[in-house]
Scaffold this motif. Structure first.
Motif, PDB file in Angstrom:
ATOM      1  N   ASP A  90       0.982  -1.157  -0.053  1.00  0.00           N
ATOM      2  CA  ASP A  90       0.029   0.099   0.048  1.00  0.00           C
ATOM      3  C   ASP A  90       0.899   1.301  -0.116  1.00  0.00           C
ATOM      4  O   ASP A  90       1.700   1.358   0.824  1.00  0.00           O
ATOM      5  CB  ASP A  90      -1.148  -0.045   1.420  1.00  0.00           C
ATOM      6  CG  ASP A  90      -2.021  -1.210   1.236  1.00  0.00           C
ATOM      7  OD1 ASP A  90      -2.076  -1.597   0.102  1.00  0.00           O
ATOM      8  OD2 ASP A  90      -2.639  -1.291   2.202  1.00  0.00           O
ATOM      9  N   SER A  92       1.030   5.713  -0.337  1.00  0.00           N
ATOM     10  CA  SER A  92       0.457   6.872  -0.264  1.00  0.00           C
ATOM     11  C   SER A  92       0.259   7.509  -1.548  1.00  0.00           C
ATOM     12  O   SER A  92      -0.781   8.588  -1.823  1.00  0.00           O
ATOM     13  CB  SER A  92       1.144   7.934   0.683  1.00  0.00           C
ATOM     14  OG  SER A  92       2.497   8.281   0.076  1.00  0.00           O
ATOM     15  N   ARG A  93       0.863   7.253  -2.797  1.00  0.00           N
ATOM     16  CA  ARG A  93       0.338   7.795  -4.068  1.00  0.00           C
ATOM     17  C   ARG A  93       1.350   6.692  -5.083  1.00  0.00           C
ATOM     18  O   ARG A  93       2.041   5.939  -4.480  1.00  0.00           O
ATOM     19  CB  ARG A  93       1.096   9.190  -4.265  1.00  0.00           C
ATOM     20  CG  ARG A  93       2.701   9.186  -3.888  1.00  0.00           C
ATOM     21  CD  ARG A  93       3.069  10.794  -4.585  1.00  0.00           C
ATOM     22  NE  ARG A  93       4.475  11.095  -4.308  1.00  0.00           N
ATOM     23  CZ  ARG A  93       5.622  10.429  -4.964  1.00  0.00           C
ATOM     24  NH1 ARG A  93       5.374   9.678  -6.120  1.00  0.00           N
ATOM     25  NH2 ARG A  93       6.897  11.020  -4.820  1.00  0.00           N
ATOM     26  N   ALA A 164      -4.694   5.355  -6.483  1.00  0.00           N
ATOM     27  CA  ALA A 164      -5.511   5.524  -5.264  1.00  0.00           C
ATOM     28  C   ALA A 164      -7.149   5.552  -5.994  1.00  0.00           C
ATOM     29  O   ALA A 164      -7.342   6.087  -6.978  1.00  0.00           O
ATOM     30  CB  ALA A 164      -5.289   6.319  -4.283  1.00  0.00           C
ATOM     31  N   ASP A 167     -11.802   4.255  -1.196  1.00  0.00           N
ATOM     32  CA  ASP A 167     -11.082   4.336   0.130  1.00  0.00           C
ATOM     33  C   ASP A 167      -9.894   3.415   0.158  1.00  0.00           C
ATOM     34  O   ASP A 167      -9.308   3.070   1.110  1.00  0.00           O
ATOM     35  CB  ASP A 167     -12.309   3.819   1.054  1.00  0.00           C
ATOM     36  CG  ASP A 167     -12.672   2.479   0.722  1.00  0.00           C
ATOM     37  OD1 ASP A 167     -12.565   2.288  -0.538  1.00  0.00           O
ATOM     38  OD2 ASP A 167     -13.211   1.882   1.582  1.00  0.00           O
ATOM     39  N   GLN A 168      -9.409   3.041  -1.188  1.00  0.00           N
ATOM     40  CA  GLN A 168      -8.343   2.119  -1.321  1.00  0.00           C
ATOM     41  C   GLN A 168      -7.077   3.008  -1.811  1.00  0.00           C
ATOM     42  O   GLN A 168      -7.180   3.821  -2.574  1.00  0.00           O
ATOM     43  CB  GLN A 168      -8.571   1.232  -2.322  1.00  0.00           C
ATOM     44  CG  GLN A 168      -9.848   0.107  -2.008  1.00  0.00           C
ATOM     45  CD  GLN A 168      -9.445  -0.644  -0.879  1.00  0.00           C
ATOM     46  OE1 GLN A 168      -8.507  -0.919  -0.605  1.00  0.00           O
ATOM     47  NE2 GLN A 168     -10.467  -0.605  -0.052  1.00  0.00           N
ATOM     48  N   PRO A 169      -6.013   2.782  -1.125  1.00  0.00           N
ATOM     49  CA  PRO A 169      -4.667   3.652  -1.424  1.00  0.00           C
ATOM     50  C   PRO A 169      -4.258   2.873  -2.684  1.00  0.00           C
ATOM     51  O   PRO A 169      -4.696   2.032  -3.404  1.00  0.00           O
ATOM     52  CB  PRO A 169      -3.772   3.240  -0.308  1.00  0.00           C
ATOM     53  CG  PRO A 169      -4.317   1.725   0.201  1.00  0.00           C
ATOM     54  CD  PRO A 169      -5.719   1.786   0.000  1.00  0.00           C
ATOM     55  N   ARG A 171      -1.596   1.233  -4.868  1.00  0.00           N
ATOM     56  CA  ARG A 171      -0.818  -0.189  -4.521  1.00  0.00           C
ATOM     57  C   ARG A 171       0.153  -0.543  -5.466  1.00  0.00           C
ATOM     58  O   ARG A 171       0.118  -0.290  -6.814  1.00  0.00           O
ATOM     59  CB  ARG A 171      -1.937  -1.203  -4.452  1.00  0.00           C
ATOM     60  CG  ARG A 171      -2.862  -1.366  -3.351  1.00  0.00           C
ATOM     61  CD  ARG A 171      -3.631  -2.584  -3.289  1.00  0.00           C
ATOM     62  NE  ARG A 171      -4.416  -2.404  -2.096  1.00  0.00           N
ATOM     63  CZ  ARG A 171      -5.685  -2.049  -1.971  1.00  0.00           C
ATOM     64  NH1 ARG A 171      -6.199  -1.756  -3.255  1.00  0.00           N
ATOM     65  NH2 ARG A 171      -6.422  -1.907  -1.157  1.00  0.00           N
TER      66      ARG A 171
END
Length: 448
Positions: A90, A92-93, A164, A167-169, A171
């Motif tokens: 996962d 953050s970007r 993203a 609600d999913q980051p 990956r």
């Protein structure tokens, strides 16, 4: 080695020619997201919508927005079995990345651009399917690395980044499939992947500055944490703190010029550490480490000082050298082109003289350290440490103690102990070069 290269990743021509070209496949966002969502620990379904998207089995996806500071790897998980295993990270970007495989031993390497890790401390202990262990950390400025250990030959079936959504980051998804040695070998292109991060370079001395150069080498770093001794502390951090404190005292004395193989939490290959010592025309090289015994291996405590020898002084020294010499493998460095020049010069006259001075400094250092630290019952040892093989630079490796010993660990994490120890090490350096002045040896320290 099989590589995934993303457009715009800043790879040079050598990188490009050493990688297998990979076509960028843009998968439907929903399908890709569903494929990477956390779920039961089962292998990815064979009807993966990405699997038939293109005959090129390795896929990658580039970032579509300009980065705003380093990305963060927030969580990791493994799923699958002994035939097919998936790693999901996962983020953050979205990020740019490159993935490839290495042999001897079998490893999967994932290099990420501008990423920091906020994974749980025990994340690397996860194992499943084709992955027996993995580790992560800074590999070079602006580059992070994940190394997956595989107990048998594997291929990268797919590797891609998903943006993203809802609600999913974002990956990173890497799918591995089982193969055999022949299949793995057919996938290895030439030339090989560059061996490691950019080599560290020595800063040029000020003209007329004849002070001896001391190279301090805090062991491990970046993706290679060193040992922990089953504690919450990492060897790489403890030894860096000691090296920085010693550098400050050496520089404050005004009698030496100090060069560090690393001054931050980054990885440096063993070969580059040796090359830096030689290119700096070092008068002394001090590598700083800490040891640990595995559970059930008995008890040991106290500091030791090691010098280079072709035959280890005892079985413990041989085991330690074998462990420390694996640092490059741990960090995912390809050693297939490591030249044997060092081995060819071990017995020349310069090496013999260097060994004499190395042994002299080892005795001097132990004599000084006994006033500040608990010493091992056999504090002076020798073995075939790769990092000590600069044939014209007196070199020692200092083991500060055993992180598996509660008493040693308490000392090594104490500011007061570190201050006392580095005072003793400074005294040893001064005494060593004073002895060289008496013998009129080049590289001696100038008088105060």
């Amino acid at each position: 080695m099989v590589a995934v290269v993303l457009p715009g990743s800043g790879l040079d021509a050598a990188d490009a020619t050493s990688a297998v070209a990979a076509k960028v496949v843009v998968a439907p966002q929903k399908a890709a997201s569903e494929a990477a969502k956390p779920g039961p620990d089962t292998a990815p379904p064979s009807a993966d919508p990405l699997k038939s998207a293109d005959p090129v089995k390795i896929a990658a996806r580039a970032a579509v927005a300009p980065p705003s500071g380093p990305a963060t790897a927030m969580a990791a998980r493994l799923a699958g079995d002994g035939q097919r295993t998936r790693l999901v990270i996962d983020l953050s970007r979205t990020v740019e990345f490159r993935a490839f495989t290495l042999a001897n031993p079998y490893r999967v390497i994932i290099d990420l651009t501008d990423v920091t890790f906020a994974l749980k401390a025990d994340a690397g202990e996860m194992r499943r399917g084709l992955v027996s262990a993995y580790r992560f950390g800074v590999f070079a400025p602006g580059k992070a690395r994940i190394v997956l250990d595989a107990g048998e030959p594997v291929l990268i079936d797919k590797a891609f980044v998903i943006e993203a959504q809802d609600d999913q980051p974002a990956r990173l998804v890497v799918d591995l499939v089982k193969t055999d040695a022949a299949g793995f070998g057919r996938a290895l292109p030439t030339p090989v992947e560059p061996a490691g991060p950019p080599a560290v370079a020595a800063e040029p001395a000020t003209p007329g500055d004849k002070r001896p150069v001391i190279v301090l080498d805090p062991g491990h770093g970046g993706i290679d944490s060193g040992t922990t001794g089953a504690s919450a502390f990492a060897e790489k951090a403890i030894v860096l703190d000691v090296a920085l404190a010693l550098r400050e005292k050496l520089e404050r004395s005004g009698r030496f010029r100090v060069v560090m193989t690393r001054s931050t939490d980054t990885f440096v290959t063993l070969g580059d550490r040796v090359r830096l010592a030689r290119s700096s025309h070092a008068a002394l090289f001090v590598s700083i480490h800490a040891d640990a015994l595995a559970a059930g291996d008995g008890r040991a405590q106290g500091a030791s000082v090691y010098t280079l020898s072709d035959t280890a002084s005892d079985s413990d020294a041989a085991h330690l050298a074998e462990k420390e010499n694996k640092a490059d493998l741990i960090a995912g460095v390809d050693l297939t082109e490591e030249n044997s020049q060092v081995a060819d010069i071990l017995y020349d006259l310069a090496q013999r003289e260097t060994k004499t001075f190395s042994a002299l400094f080892a005795r001097t250092l132990v004599g000084s350290m006994k006033t500040a630290a608990r010493l091992h019952k056999s504090p002076i040892k020798s073995a075939g440490f790769r990092v000590l093989k600069a044939h014209d630079v007196p070199s020692v490796l200092v083991e500060l103690g055993y992180m598996s010993s509660p008493q040693d660990l308490k000392q090594m994490t104490s500011d007061a102990w570190r201050d006392k120890l580095t005072d003793a090490m400074l005294t040893a350096v001064n005494d060593f070069f004073t002895t060289r002045v008496a013998g009129a040896v080049p590289g001696a320290v100038p008088p105060k």
